[in-house]
Each structure stands twice: as structure tokens, then as C-alpha cells.
Design a protein around this motif. Sequence first.
Motif: not given
Length: 160
Positions: A1-19
Motif C-alpha cells: 500500500m502506497k503512502n499518499r501525502s496530503v498537500t494543502s489547497f488554498h481557495l483564492p480570495l477572488e475569482y475575477g468575476e462580477n456576480v
Amino acid sequence: MKNRSVTSFHLPLEYGENVIEVLVQSPDCIYAYWELSREYKDMATRHFKTAWSHLSLSLRLYQVTCMPFDGRNECRYTEYTIESHCSSFYFSQTKAGKAYVVDLGVTNQGKFLSLLRSKTIMTPLDRVNLPQGDIGDIHTEKVLIQAQKNIVNLPSSGGQ
């Protein structure tokens, strides 16, 4: 069984959309959230010929019940000046059973420029709306009263 490393993921503060989105929280409260792109901010600064920091970000809450609203016809509204870094707002003085539209815009020297408009939403009624004039109404009302009594007498689910 392979060990999987967990990397952090950050959501952007903005998406550049108008909504702008509006959600009903209760009969007397509406929640709005939005994102305004740099392009729209630049458009507003060009329109007023001033820096973004000199403009006031505003929300207009229009009550549009029983009226087609296109932004040009007269309509009752309440205006809220908000901090330019904000991206959400609670309108806590709405009325039950009414339709609302929210505009996000900027104000400069008393002139309002709408940048985004929400869809129309309807707040729910704050009471049961029974049909009138039918003998079944009396039965329906008795059933609802009994149901309310039963709800009050339900045992708590506290794991006793």
C-alpha cells in the motif's frame, strides 16, 4: 500500500468575476454576497473620473412586489453604504411575502451607478396561508392547530 501525502489547497480570495447572489434567510432577513472585478471597478472610476477610494460602495434593496422592475421605473428602495472591502451583507428589515431585488453600485456626490443587479427573490410568508370560503378550511385549520400542539409536546432527542 502506497503512502499518499496530503498537500494543502488554498481557495483564492477572488475569482475575477462580477456576480451578486441573494438568499432568503427568513421572512425578515435576506443575505447578499458578491464579487466585483477590477474591470468593473475601473469602469466606475472612469465614469465618475475619480479614484476607487473616493467612491462609496452602496447596496440598494428594492421592494418590487406586484411590479415589473427594470431599474428605470420608480420603486421604493433602501440604500446602505458599506465598506469597500466587504463582500456580503445581511438585510434584516425585510417583510414576509414580498419580492426584492438588490443592486450593488457606487455613489459619488449623490449620484448612484449600479454595477450589479441580483435576481428577484421572494421572502416566505411568516404564517400559514389558508384558502378562504371552503368548508374544508375549518378542518384544515383544526389539523394545523393539532399539529402545532403535537410539535410542542414532542420529547427532546437528548439521548436520555
